[in-house]
Design a protein around this motif. Structure first.
Motif, mmCIF file in Angstrom:
data_model
loop_
_atom_site.group_PDB
_atom_site.id
_atom_site.type_symbol
_atom_site.label_atom_id
_atom_site.label_comp_id
_atom_site.label_asym_id
_atom_site.label_seq_id
_atom_site.Cartn_x
_atom_site.Cartn_y
_atom_site.Cartn_z
ATOM 1 N N LEU A 242 2.693 1.529 -3.472
ATOM 2 C CA LEU A 242 1.753 1.788 -4.553
ATOM 3 C C LEU A 242 1.532 3.280 -4.778
ATOM 4 O O LEU A 242 1.391 3.733 -5.909
ATOM 5 N N HIS A 243 1.533 4.057 -3.733
ATOM 6 C CA HIS A 243 1.214 5.475 -3.856
ATOM 7 C C HIS A 243 2.415 6.338 -4.223
ATOM 8 O O HIS A 243 2.248 7.479 -4.655
ATOM 9 N N PHE A 244 3.620 5.830 -4.086
ATOM 10 C CA PHE A 244 4.807 6.620 -4.396
ATOM 11 C C PHE A 244 4.870 7.039 -5.866
ATOM 12 O O PHE A 244 5.100 8.221 -6.164
ATOM 13 N N ILE B 267 2.441 7.453 -7.888
ATOM 14 C CA ILE B 267 1.339 8.391 -8.106
ATOM 15 C C ILE B 267 1.755 9.797 -7.677
ATOM 16 O O ILE B 267 1.507 10.775 -8.386
ATOM 17 N N VAL B 268 2.417 9.896 -6.545
ATOM 18 C CA VAL B 268 2.894 11.193 -6.049
ATOM 19 C C VAL B 268 3.924 11.783 -7.012
ATOM 20 O O VAL B 268 3.890 12.981 -7.308
ATOM 21 N N ALA C 280 6.142 -1.566 -7.007
ATOM 22 C CA ALA C 280 4.794 -1.667 -6.436
ATOM 23 C C ALA C 280 4.068 -2.895 -6.962
ATOM 24 O O ALA C 280 3.377 -3.593 -6.208
ATOM 25 N N PRO D 296 0.807 -1.230 0.000
ATOM 26 C CA PRO D 296 0.000 0.000 0.000
ATOM 27 C C PRO D 296 0.841 1.281 0.000
ATOM 28 O O PRO D 296 0.483 2.265 -0.645
ATOM 29 N N VAL D 297 1.968 1.260 0.682
ATOM 30 C CA VAL D 297 2.837 2.443 0.713
ATOM 31 C C VAL D 297 3.557 2.598 -0.618
ATOM 32 O O VAL D 297 3.597 3.691 -1.201
#
Length: 114
Positions: free
Chosen positions: A47-49, A51-52, A90, A44-45
């Motif tokens: 995965l968002h990197f 995107i940022v 991810a 979950p962590v």
């Protein structure tokens, strides 16, 4: 280092993680080593990197188009490369989380495939 060597190095950096992803289906649920399971739990962590990073690229491009930022091509290229590599990580961590055997069901199978 000349431009040709830079392209070869970049190709190796991009292809190696993709080839490593091909080995992931050989881990069946419950067979994942503990060290890899830790990476899977970070999915979950991780995965968002990317995107940022893509959002930061969008902001930089908007600032460049509004003439607030003069040059950002080199920074944008580095950020997009980092986003691509972190997206591969991810994906791998998601598969390792799936292969841990802690999660199952139709929804998880659909999430894995789509």
């Amino acid at each position: 280092m000349n431009r040709g060597n830079n392209r070869i190095t970049l190709a190796i950096i991009l292809i190696t993680p993709a080839l490593l992803l091909l080995a992931l289906p050989f881990y069946k649920p419950g067979d994942v080593p503990y060290a890899l399971l830790l990476i899977g739990r970070l999915h979950p962590v991780l995965l968002h990197f990317p995107i940022v990073l893509i959002i930061v690229v969008l902001i930089l491009e908007l600032l460049r188009r509004m003439n607030v930022l003069k040059k950002s091509d080199h920074i944008v290229s580095i950020l997009l490369l980092a986003a691509a590599l972190s997206a591969v990580v991810a994906i791998a961590s998601g598969y390792l989380l799936y292969a841990s055997g802690d999660y199952s069901g139709i929804l998880l199978e659909q999430h894995l495939l789509f």
